[in-house]
Design a protein around this motif. Sequence first.
Motif, short mmCIF file in Angstrom:
data_model
loop_
_atom_site.label_atom_id
_atom_site.label_comp_id
_atom_site.label_asym_id
_atom_site.label_seq_id
_atom_site.Cartn_x
_atom_site.Cartn_y
_atom_site.Cartn_z
N TYR A 137 -11.85 22.46 17.62
CA TYR A 137 -11.32 22.96 16.36
C TYR A 137 -10.83 21.80 15.51
CZ TYR A 137 -11.52 27.85 17.75
OH TYR A 137 -11.96 29.10 18.11
N GLU A 138 -11.00 21.95 14.20
CA GLU A 138 -10.54 20.95 13.25
C GLU A 138 -9.67 21.63 12.20
OE1 GLU A 138 -13.94 18.99 11.67
OE2 GLU A 138 -14.26 17.77 13.48
N THR A 139 -8.70 20.86 11.70
CA THR A 139 -7.83 21.38 10.64
C THR A 139 -8.58 21.34 9.33
OG1 THR A 139 -5.92 20.48 11.82
CG2 THR A 139 -5.59 21.15 9.52
N ALA A 140 -8.87 22.51 8.77
CA ALA A 140 -9.66 22.58 7.54
C ALA A 140 -8.80 22.81 6.31
CB ALA A 140 -10.68 23.71 7.65
N PHE A 141 -7.53 23.14 6.52
CA PHE A 141 -6.70 23.52 5.38
C PHE A 141 -5.23 23.46 5.77
CE2 PHE A 141 -4.35 27.18 3.57
CZ PHE A 141 -4.39 26.85 2.22
N VAL A 142 -4.41 22.92 4.86
CA VAL A 142 -2.96 22.89 5.07
C VAL A 142 -2.28 23.25 3.76
CG1 VAL A 142 -0.95 21.46 5.60
CG2 VAL A 142 -3.07 21.13 6.88
N GLU A 143 -1.34 24.16 3.80
CA GLU A 143 -0.54 24.53 2.63
C GLU A 143 0.91 24.68 3.09
OE1 GLU A 143 0.70 24.66 -0.34
OE2 GLU A 143 -0.95 25.82 -1.23
N SER A 144 1.80 23.88 2.50
CA SER A 144 3.20 23.89 2.93
C SER A 144 4.17 24.11 1.78
CB SER A 144 3.54 22.57 3.63
OG SER A 144 2.72 22.38 4.75
N SER A 145 3.72 24.76 0.73
CA SER A 145 4.58 24.96 -0.44
C SER A 145 4.66 26.44 -0.80
CB SER A 145 4.05 24.17 -1.64
OG SER A 145 2.72 24.59 -1.94
N VAL A 146 4.84 27.29 0.22
CA VAL A 146 4.88 28.72 -0.03
C VAL A 146 6.16 29.32 0.57
CG1 VAL A 146 2.38 28.95 -0.06
CG2 VAL A 146 3.61 29.27 2.09
N CYS A 147 6.50 30.49 0.07
CA CYS A 147 7.52 31.33 0.70
C CYS A 147 6.85 32.69 0.87
CB CYS A 147 8.77 31.42 -0.17
SG CYS A 147 10.09 32.45 0.56
N GLY A 148 6.04 32.77 1.92
CA GLY A 148 5.15 33.90 2.09
C GLY A 148 5.82 35.13 2.67
N LYS A 149 5.33 36.30 2.23
CA LYS A 149 5.80 37.58 2.72
C LYS A 149 4.62 38.32 3.36
CE LYS A 149 8.51 41.22 3.14
NZ LYS A 149 9.61 41.21 4.14
N LEU A 150 4.79 38.74 4.60
CA LEU A 150 3.76 39.53 5.27
C LEU A 150 3.72 40.93 4.63
CD1 LEU A 150 4.55 38.50 8.95
CD2 LEU A 150 2.61 37.74 7.58
#
Length: 332
Positions: free
Chosen positions: A265-278
């Motif tokens: 597996y390879e890291t294809a995407f990173v996003e660390s600027s969210v305040c996500g709600k399920l």
Amino acid sequence: MFLVLIVGLYLRFRHPTAPFEIAYAGNKQTVVWSTSAQVRAAVGVISFGERLEVLQRFQDQVKIRAPKGLVGWVPERNLLSADLWEKLKDLDAKAASMSVEARGHTRALSNLHFGPGRDTPRVRQLAKDVPLDLLTRQPAEIVSALPTNANPSAEESTNQSPETKKEETKKEDWWLVRAHTTDQGTLAGWLLGRFIDLDVPAPLPDYASSAGMRIVAWEVLNEVSDPSGKRKPQYLLLGTHGPEGQPCDFTSMRGYTWSVKHQSYETAFVESSVCGKLPIKLTRAAASSGDVSFSFQDLSGGSEPREYVMRQTIIRRVRQRGDAPVSKHKQH
């Protein structure tokens, strides 16, 4: 006249006592006792969900009559009122309509509650290793007493007595779950997060650990074919940093795709600027390896929807007109 008197006495002492309310058994199994006194004998057992007639109350003990005629005493804490039983039905119906965000199992003996919080009524107790579907998270406050300061400052010594104890308010994670019990099938309720072990597929836990991420949920985006003939799932991993009880369900997202060349597996995407709600809303193409789109509510600036699309191994955010520019996502 004498005959009428005899019949009246017979009906008074032989006719079963009429119940004054209905309750339901609230434990997997509860022992029924012959009396409410300390010296007593077991006369039977009732199981979770059995409809019971309440005949009498004495302190914290309740005299009940079970459907097959069993009569005896049980602790009040092991019963659910008729109102709570109806609430449980509503909770089951609500949970059945929700998407599963993660799967896990109970870490230890755990109490399933009607709501998020330790003071909410208990549905029942769950054994260790009960399979769970995790549906939604909600933080709840807990107030704990701090230890008395053994060496107070001069100001503290003046303004508080030695017996004064401070209180500290913290927040902890609660999850609405569907528990798959062996005796009652699926049962919904709220469970304290620290009593849940997630069943995260390998090798995602290792990747999250190396990134310092605490896993919250994950999704299978699609599957790709390996030359060996095996199907390999490609993942969206959701997590956060820091302690539990945060306002955001997740603050970090990572996409992992399968590399046929490197067989890993390879890291294809990173996003660390969210305040996500399920929840995460997924839309997959007809083909198992086709394009995938997913979206969620971002609480960073209120409550705005965010949408992303995955084509092959590339995941990008779908920009809407009026969106502020953001830094370029990390791509591999």
